[in-house]
Motif scaffolding. Structure first.
Motif, short mmCIF file in Angstrom:
data_model
loop_
_atom_site.label_atom_id
_atom_site.label_comp_id
_atom_site.label_asym_id
_atom_site.label_seq_id
_atom_site.Cartn_x
_atom_site.Cartn_y
_atom_site.Cartn_z
N GLU A 46 0.84 -1.19 0.00
CA GLU A 46 0.00 0.00 0.00
C GLU A 46 0.89 1.26 0.00
N PRO A 47 0.68 2.18 -0.96
CA PRO A 47 1.55 3.37 -1.04
C PRO A 47 1.64 4.17 0.26
N LEU A 48 0.54 4.34 0.97
CA LEU A 48 0.62 5.11 2.22
C LEU A 48 1.52 4.41 3.24
N VAL A 49 1.42 3.09 3.32
CA VAL A 49 2.25 2.34 4.27
C VAL A 49 3.72 2.51 3.89
N GLN A 50 3.99 2.48 2.59
CA GLN A 50 5.38 2.67 2.14
C GLN A 50 5.86 4.10 2.42
N GLU A 51 4.95 5.05 2.20
CA GLU A 51 5.32 6.45 2.48
C GLU A 51 5.66 6.63 3.96
#
Ligand code: NAP
Length: 284
Positions: free
Chosen positions: A202-207
């Motif tokens: 998930e992009p937010l988790v990676q961010e």
């Protein structure tokens, strides 16, 4: 109070359950052989709680690993569960004895009803209350119970469940169920907290992993802790077992907690408690 790997939440009967545990459900058959190694590694890493179930068919390996760890039995919190095929009063009492035997232990810390099998869960609960009264188990609870199941149980039980273990992660935030459980003194425990690893893409988790200098798994597991939810991630790999335990030394901001909450889609990776009986052919 600051949470640590060795600290826990005080359940409604005064028993303390660690905030972090190792899940040992082995989705892949090749992991079965690694249970003992995983449990030994987790205990070395500081975990003091192991989540198994009769249905996982690995209680023997868990028991062997706990004994071999050199850590006294009373310092390790062991959860197991009565499987669907053995619900009902007499069957549950028998299933409990079998689990004790498989684990090679003389008590269990937390015994759960694995799924709310409609035809049997009230009788199963009566058997769990007996086991609790006899001191064979330090706490009793449920798993995969929706509010309607808890309403039925609470209307007739003598012992309020200490926990409800449910699928819980930022794609399935279970706010209503958590609010209900909090109001009744029932501690929520998160199964599939990493959504089987899917959340890590998930992009937010990676961010957020980049922002806090942590891994995606640590971000998601930290979100559990800050929401007051006990978490039991599974890994059969030593480096991940250590990684998943290193979640006590940082804090997500309120804003980032809210952004993670906003990922909710009421999306499940596992079975839906409202559909399992039909899908598993358990309806009478
Ligand atoms: N009560 C119930 O009905 C119920 C249902 C399901 C699960 N559970 C319990 O909850 C536990 C955890 O849930 P789960 O096993 O379904 O799923 P999970 O913990 O969300 O995810 C486990 C998966 O994520 C991988 N993983 C773990 N840590 C990782 C990391 N740091 N980075 C990348 N990948 C990572 C693991 O692979 P590797 O092993 O290869 O590392 C495994 O494939 C179970 O083991 C079981 O004890 C209970």
């Amino acid at each position: 109070m600051t949470k640590t790997i060795s600290s826990g939440v005080t359940l409604n009967n005064g028993v303390v359950m660690p905030w972090l545990g190792l899940g040992v459900w082995q989705g892949r058959p090749e992991d079965g052989a690694h249970v003992e190694h995983a449990v030994r590694t987790a205990i070395e890493a500081g975990y003091r709680s192991i989540d198994t179930a009769a249905a996982y068919r690995n209680e023997q390996g868990v028991g062997r690993a706990v004994r071999a760890s050199g850590v006294p039995r009373e310092e390790i919190f062991v959860t197991t569960k009565v499987d669907n095929a053995n619900q009902g009063y007499d069957a549950t009492l028998k299933a409990f004895d079998k689990s004790l035997d498989e684990l090679g232990m003389d008590y269990i810390d937390l015994y759960l009803i694995h799924w709310p099998v409609s035809a049997h869960y009230m009788e199963t609960w009566r058997a769990m209350e007996k086991l609790y009264a006899e001191g064979k188990v330090r706490a009793i609870g449920v798993s995969n119970f929706q509010i309607r199941h808890l309403d039925t149980l609470l209307a007739a039980c003598s012992v309020v469940p200490a926990v409800n273990q449910v699928e819980y992660h930022p794609r399935l935030t279970q706010k209503e169920l958590q609010g209900y459980c909090n109001g009744k003194g029932i501690q929520l425990v998160a199964w599939s907290p990493l959504m089987l690893g899917r959340l890590l893409e998930e992009p937010l988790v990676q961010e957020l992993a980049g922002k806090y200098g942590r891994t995606g798994a640590q971000i998601v597991l930290r979100w559990d802790l800050q929401n007051g939810v006990v978490t039991i991630p599974k890994s059969a790999k030593a480096e991940r077992i250590y990684e998943n335990a290193d979640i006590f030394g940082f804090e997500l901001s309120l804003g980032d907690m809210e952004r993670l909450d906003a990922l909710n889609r009421n999306e499940r990776s596992g079975m839906d408690p409202d559909k399992f009986e039909e899908l598993w052919g358990l309806r009478n």
